[in-house]
Every structure is written in structure tokens, then in C-alpha cells.
Design an enzyme around this catalytic site. Structure first.
Site, PDB file in Angstrom:
ATOM      1  N   LYS A  63       6.009  -4.122  -5.074  1.00 20.75           N
ATOM      2  CA  LYS A  63       5.497  -5.438  -5.468  1.00 20.75           C
ATOM      3  C   LYS A  63       5.265  -5.445  -6.975  1.00 20.75           C
ATOM      4  CE  LYS A  63       1.090  -4.005  -6.366  1.00 20.75           C
ATOM      5  NZ  LYS A  63       0.499  -3.992  -7.742  1.00 20.75           N
ATOM      6  N   ASP A 119      -4.708  -2.916  -1.467  1.00 18.79           N
ATOM      7  CA  ASP A 119      -3.508  -3.752  -1.474  1.00 18.79           C
ATOM      8  C   ASP A 119      -2.602  -3.499  -0.275  1.00 18.79           C
ATOM      9  OD1 ASP A 119      -2.760  -1.243  -2.317  1.00 18.79           O
ATOM     10  OD2 ASP A 119      -1.482  -1.918  -3.957  1.00 18.79           O
TER      11      ASP A 119
END
Length: 284
Positions: free
Chosen positions: A8, A139
Site C-alpha cells: 500500500k 494497519d
């Protein structure tokens, strides 16, 4: 069964406030990119002489941790505490650079939860998988769906972002990871938390031409001060034609978003062809 954990980037990252538990509340947009590891799980034969229920083999990029502390193993053990899981062999092929701000380890953990859920029909559902993932890292829940998300809290509270994928469709992404180690704790210690004038969720809904002056990663200021070569890399991405460039997470990877195919001299970002630099180009 094989699955491909993705990396990401952060589209903006604001440190909002310090919490009583010592962590920080943040706002960021997590955006999945087509840079992946590969993770495979096979049943372990009853006669295989392993003292552990999961046997992990890692190939590709080196991983700086003990095998039994790897997030893939921790994800397996977390589910095994609540569900009957058979012994397995796991093979993790690492392609996402570590300590880069790209979320590779967190993605491996979340995708392991997804793989085990599907392979052994645990029927957890997305919300339950996200709860398990949150116990492994702030995350990690994002990677359960790996859809563009506005993240708050310490990064575990997710809300949909409906426009970045459309905004970036067809753009090109360049990732540059220099051989620099960044201390996230040290970077946090030099940040004065604040509420941004405009949320990154709102900024990414705007045309990308407006991002350069508005979309900020708060980690850049203290980290660029300590590692000015990272700021130079960001400036060079703009020099080569990036519509937007930023550090992702707390670094040390930087990225540039290009409207057209990046120029051939993108390799000039790597000084003297330094083999310790990582550069990747991909279409979004």
C-alpha cells in the site's frame, strides 16, 4: 492454495493527537498497489517431523526477524487459539521491500488470515477477520479487503473512500526505496500533533493537480531533516514529471504518480546504479 498479499501507499498522513496509551491518532488514506508478495499454504503430512504446527519457509527478499516471530506465523497461531487448524507448511516469497512504509508485513499477516479462512472454511466474515488482524498491527485490518480506505484512530478504523481509485486509474506509479533505515519512534517524537486544515480524505477527492500543495505526510519534515537525500529523491520525482510525489508511511520509500509512462531516465533516481536501491514501476 496461494494468495498474493499487496503493498500500500499512504495518500497523505496526518498525526492528529497523542493518546493516553502512548500511541498517536492519525488520518490517512490507504491505497493498495499492484506490488505483491506470494503466500502459499499446504497441509503438513502427519509424519513430517516438525515440533511446530506451522512450518514457514521464506524466499525472495531477506526478512529481519526470527521465523517464529513472523506475522504469518503469528496470524496462524492467533486463529489456532480459537479454531482447530491442521498443521501446515507455509511458503512466503517476499517481493515487497521491508521497512519501507509499504505495509508488506502487515499485508502478509492479513492475507494469511484470509487464506486460512477460505482454505479451512472458518466462515469468519470480513468484520471478524478485521478484528483478528487488528490484534497483529494497526494497519493490518486494511489488507483484509485491500480497498482504498480512510483510516483513523491508530490506523485500524476504516471508512470507504469512493474516488481515489477512479482518480488514479490508468496512472503510473514509481516506487523508490533507498538503503536508509528510519526510526518511526524517533520521527513521532519530533512531531507536534495537529488537526490539518483539510482532511486528506477530502483532498484525494480533488483533481491530482491540487495534491502537491495540500496533501501532506507529516513524517516528511522530521525525516527529511535527518535524511536530506530523501527530500532530494522526492524533488527528483517531480523533476521527472510526477503529478504527485510523497513518502509513504514513515518511509523510507517514496513514490511518484505519473500521468504517462515514466521517462527512461527514471533510473537516474538510483545514484551510480547503487544495487541497494529498489526502484519499481507499475500501472495503477
Amino acid at each position: 492454495m496461494i494468495i498474493f498479499p499487496c503493498a500500500k501507499i499512504n495518500l497523505g498522513l496526518n498525526i492528529i493527537s497523542r493518546r493516553k496509551d502512548g500511541y498517536h491518532n492519525i488520518e490517512t488514506v490507504f491505497y493498495p498497489i499492484p506490488l505483491t508478495d506470494a503466500l502459499e499454504v499446504k497441509l503438513m503430512h502427519d509424519d513430517f517431523p516438525s515440533p511446530y504446527p506451522i512450518d514457514l519457509k521464506i524466499t525472495g527478499n531477506a526478512v529481519d526477524c526470527n521465523e517464529h516471530d513472523n506475522l504469518v506465523v503469528r496470524a496462524y497461531n492467533l486463529l489456532a487459539d480459537d479454531y482447530h487448524l491442521p498443521r501446515v507448511h507455509a511458503h512466503l516469497c517476499k517481493r515487497i521491500p521491508s521497512q519501507a512504509g509499504l505495509g508488506g508485513g502487515s499485508s502478509d499477516a492479513a492475507f494469511m488470515i484470509r487464506l486460512l479462512d477460505e482454505r479451512f472454511r472458518l466462515n469468519l466474515g470480513i468484520a471478524e477477520m478485521e478484528r483478528y488482524a487488528a490484534r497483529l498491527g494497526a494497519d493490518c485490518p486494511f489488507f483484509i479487503t485491500a480497498e482504498p480506505s480512510f483510516a483513523t484512530g491508530i490506523g485500524e478504523q476504516l471508512a470507504p473512500v469512493d474516488t481515489p481509485r477512479h482518480n488514479l486509474r490508468g496512472y503510473w506509479l514509481v516506487i523508490v526505496k533507498p538503503p536508509i533505515a528510519v526510526s518511526t519512534a524517533a520521527a513521532y517524537s519530533e512531531i507536534a500533533p495537529r488537526q490539518p486544515e483539510k482532511s486528506c480524505r477530502d483532498i484525494v477527492r480533488q483533481p491530482i493537480d491540487t495534491w502537491r500543495d495540500q496533501l501532506v505526510n507529516d513524517f516528511e519534515r522530521p525525516i527529511f531533516k535527518k535524511h536530506p537525500e530523501l527530500e532530494e529523491l522526492k524533488n527528483n520525482l517531480y523533476r521527472l514529471g510526477a503529478a504527485y510525489a510523497s513518502m509513504t508511511g514513515s518511509g523510507s520509500a517514496l513514490y511518484g504518480i505519473f500521468r504517462e509512462t515514466p521517462p527512461d531516465d527514471i533510473k537516474s533516481l538510483c545514484p551510480n546504479n547503487d544495487k541497494d536501491y529498489y526502484i519499481a514501476t507499475m500501472k495503477l
